[in-house]
Each structure stands twice: as C-alpha cells, then as structure tokens.
Design a protein around this motif. Structure first.
Motif, PDB file in Angstrom:
ATOM      1  N   ILE A   1      40.353 -38.041  -9.575  1.00 16.26           N
ATOM      2  CA  ILE A   1      39.803 -37.929 -10.937  1.00 16.26           C
ATOM      3  C   ILE A   1      38.287 -37.782 -10.901  1.00 16.26           C
TER       4      ILE A   1
ATOM      5  N   THR B   1      45.905 -40.211 -19.377  1.00 18.91           N
ATOM      6  CA  THR B   1      45.775 -40.935 -18.120  1.00 18.91           C
ATOM      7  C   THR B   1      46.673 -42.157 -18.201  1.00 18.91           C
TER       8      THR B   1
ATOM      9  N   ALA C   1      46.421 -45.121 -14.276  1.00 16.57           N
ATOM     10  CA  ALA C   1      45.371 -44.863 -13.280  1.00 16.57           C
ATOM     11  C   ALA C   1      44.736 -46.203 -12.924  1.00 16.57           C
TER      12      ALA C   1
ATOM     13  N   THR D   1      40.727 -45.211 -14.473  1.00 17.06           N
ATOM     14  CA  THR D   1      40.904 -45.032 -15.921  1.00 17.06           C
ATOM     15  C   THR D   1      39.561 -44.754 -16.591  1.00 17.06           C
TER      16      THR D   1
ATOM     17  N   ALA E   1      38.402 -41.243 -15.962  1.00 18.74           N
ATOM     18  CA  ALA E   1      39.127 -40.281 -16.800  1.00 18.74           C
ATOM     19  C   ALA E   1      38.603 -40.298 -18.234  1.00 18.74           C
TER      20      ALA E   1
ATOM     21  N   SER F   1      45.618 -43.192 -23.078  1.00 16.48           N
ATOM     22  CA  SER F   1      45.380 -43.855 -21.798  1.00 16.48           C
ATOM     23  C   SER F   1      46.156 -45.168 -21.719  1.00 16.48           C
TER      24      SER F   1
END
Length: 396
Positions: free
Chosen positions: A253, A267, A270, A275, A278, A292
């Motif tokens: 990422i 996302t 992650a 995270t 992203a 997310s």
C-alpha cells in the motif's frame, strides 16, 4: 423499464406492482437530509396478520425500529412518498429487482434486472410472510450468483453452502453498506475503485458484482495485496467470470503510486498502520467514498500514556481494546478534518473477532467548523500523549 422516468411513469409502475400484489420487499436508503428528521433506512414488506395481508413499513432511527402497517390500497402512494425522502431504493418484485436512483432535483433513474428465482406463489403474486420473517438479502438465497458459486459460497442451484453461511452474511452486509453510499459516487464517468489489501477478494468480487452487474455502472476495480499466490488465484477467477475491468496486482500500500483519480477506496483488514497508509492515499485522491475495516492496531498501544487512565491501562486486554478504539476515533476525526462525513458502523466479521468496525467516509459538500474539529481532536490526542502515524503525513 430502464433509464430516466417521469413521476407519472413512476406512479404507474408502483400502482401496477401494488394492484398485482407483486411487491416482495422495498428498501429505501441514503436519506436526503442528515439532520435526524428522516430514518436512515426504511424497509417495506408484505406480512400476513390476523386481519389479512398488510404492508409493513419498518423505519430505523436512533438504533430503534418503528413500524407502520398499511393496506394495499394505500401502498402505491406510501411508496411514492417514501421515495421523496431518500436518494435510492431497491424494489424487489416477483418479476424483477428495480433500483431507483434520485438526483438532487428529485428526478428518477430506474435500473431493472429480471428475476428468475421464483419469489412468487402459484398465482404469480408475492407470498406474504409471517410477522417474524427471515431477513432478505440484496444477494438473495435461492438465486444462483456466478461469483458466489465460483468462490464456493453457493451451489450451482443457488443454495448457500452451510459452512459458508457466515461469509454469505458478511458479503451481503458489505453490499448493503455499498448500496447506502452508491448515490455519492460520481455520475457519467467510469468509476475507478482501489481495494488495498484485498486478500482472497470475496468482498472485491461482491463490490464488482453489485456495481457492474446489478447496477450496470461503468466501473474499473483494482485489487492490491502482498500475497502473490492469492493475487494469481483472484486474477484467474476474474478472467473465468469474464470481468475484464476487475484486475489484481502484487504490491504494498505505502509504495502504491497512481496518477489517475480514484473515486472509491476500500481497505479491509489491512494490518496496523497499513490502514492509515490507505486512508492517506484516499484523502490525497479526494476519493468520494472510503470503506475501511481496520485489523490489528499496535501503534497506539505502545504510545498511550495517561495517569488518569491507569486503572484501565494496567490491564493488557483492556489497554489493547481501548487502543484500538482510540485509533479508529483518531482516524475518523482526521477524515472529518479532511472534509469527509464519517460513520463508524458494526460490520459482520466472518472470523468472529472484535475487529468488526467499519469506517465509512463520504466526501462532504458542506463547510464543517474546522477550527472546533481540530481543537477537539488535538485535546483528545494530547490527553493520550500519542503521535498517530496518519497525522504525520496528513494534509488538510
């Protein structure tokens, strides 16, 4: 019926569905106003009561459900009035699934998909359910869905595999969340979506199916993950399905660079600061929608220092959970400072772990009080004595 329709055509359609008793379920979402005066979601379905068949309106507001039962004679007018409060609706009948999308002027666009799953009784009408009916899904049971069959979630006959039922619920919950924000995506262009840390891509395939197959929107989805074998499997599956606009690649990422604009960033799980990386990419692209689901969150666990919280922090398991909640609160507040309307929602998690929060952010149109938002955020950050990863590269 597909394309833009006038109010007369819309009413004629609703009256026909009502007169022929073909309504299976209607779901209204994305309220036109977000001041709490409109329920965040409304569901309509036929129910069999002691005094005959009625149509139950269930409206969700403030974590409570409010019910209203109406007769068939009232139904068409009630459905039309309900649509006036929302940006979109999914009308499921014995004949078709009809997606209704309303623009700012209230003009409607309909997208219809024929239904062949046998929702009707012997007389071709919808079968009213008992009051405590099982939940209906956007991807219904009993209707074969090619990508779910390919992933082993369904049999070729459309029956959900027993061992995969939690995954089936998770996929539908995700699609519901996408459906709520679909009207916020740009119109009249090919949508570009990036899924960071896509993994086995169950939800990536679900996202493509909903937007490209069900909604018939022009969309290009790109999945990125570190595991080469997983990516090769996903790419092969997309090729077998004939989904040329769903592509996958191996990559990190943080290192991902793309000069094109991105309309939606996903996302899911992650790990730790991946995270945050992203989310920062999404902010930089000014993505219209961000979804997310964070995974393990270690960064703040190592940093938090606040004597007043010592009765909590001295217990490792409590500190871990508190650090995870604080991390997501910081992410949500930084997204708000970047101009996003942000919600934290409960997400059905297949692995049954505490990591079941979804951050849903939509690029806002209003002008938030940034000064107060920033002061509120900084008080919280400084109280915990933390230096979040996301803030270091954050550009408001």
């Amino acid at each position: 019926m597909n394309g833009k329709v006038g109010q007369e055509e819309w009413m004629a359609l609703l009256e026909r569905i009502t007169a022929e008793e073909r309504l299976v379920q209607a779901v209204f979402s994305s309220p036109r106003r977000r001041d709490g005066t409109i329920a965040r979601k409304a569901t309509v379905r036929p129910v069999r009561l002691k005094n005959g068949v009625r149509y139950q309106f269930e409206r969700l507001a403030d974590n409570k459900a409010f019910h209203e039962n109406v007769s068939g004679n009232e139904l068409a007018a009630k459905l039309a009035a309900e649509m006036g409060s929302y940006k979109q609706a999914l009308i499921q009948t014995t004949e078709a699934d009809i997606q209704a999308l309303a623009n700012k002027k209230g003009e409607l666009t309909l997208i219809s998909r024929a239904n062949e799953s046998g929702r009707s009784g012997n007389n071709g009408k919808a079968v009213p359910q008992s009051h405590n009916r099982d939940k209906r899904y956007i991807l219904p049971e009993g209707e074969p869905v090619p990508f779910l069959i390919a992933l082993g979630v369904m049999t070729p006959e459309g029956k959900v595999v027993k061992a995969k039922y939690d995954k089936f619920r998770q996929i539908n919950r995700f699609v519901e969340m996408v459906a709520d924000v679909a009207p916020e995506l740009p119109k009249n262009k090919a949508l570009r979506i990036v899924d960071f840390g896509c993994g086995k891509s169950y939800l990536t395939f679900a996202l493509y199916h909903y937007l490209a197959v069900q909604m018939k929107l022009p969309v290009r989805i790109f999945g990125l993950d570190l595991k080469k074998d997983v990516i090769e499997h996903c790419a092969g599956l997309a090729a077998r399905l004939g989904w040329d606009e769903l592509t996958f690649a191996v990559g990190d990422i943080s290192d991902f660079e793309d000069r094109d604009s991105v309309d939606m960033v996903v996302t899911l799980h992650a790990c730790d600061t991946a995270t945050d990386a992203a989310l920062l990419k999404a902010i930089g692209w000014e993505a219209s929608v961000i979804l997310s689901v964070p995974c393990c969150q270690h960064e703040l666990f190592r940093q938090i220092s606040q004597p007043a919280l010592q009765p909590l922090l001295k217990h490792g398991i409590l500190k871990e959970r508190f650090a995870a909640l604080a991390t997501d609160a910081i992410r949500a507040n930084l997204l708000e400072l970047a101009g996003y309307r942000t919600q934290l929602l409960e997400f059905v998690d297949l692995e049954h772990t505490p990591k079941n929060l979804l951050i849903r952010a939509v690029k806002g149109r209003g002008k938030p009080d940034l000064e107060n938002l920033r002061a509120e955020y900084e008080r919280f950050r400084d109280f915990l004595s933390v230096s979040p990863y996301m803030e270091r590269d954050f550009k408001q």
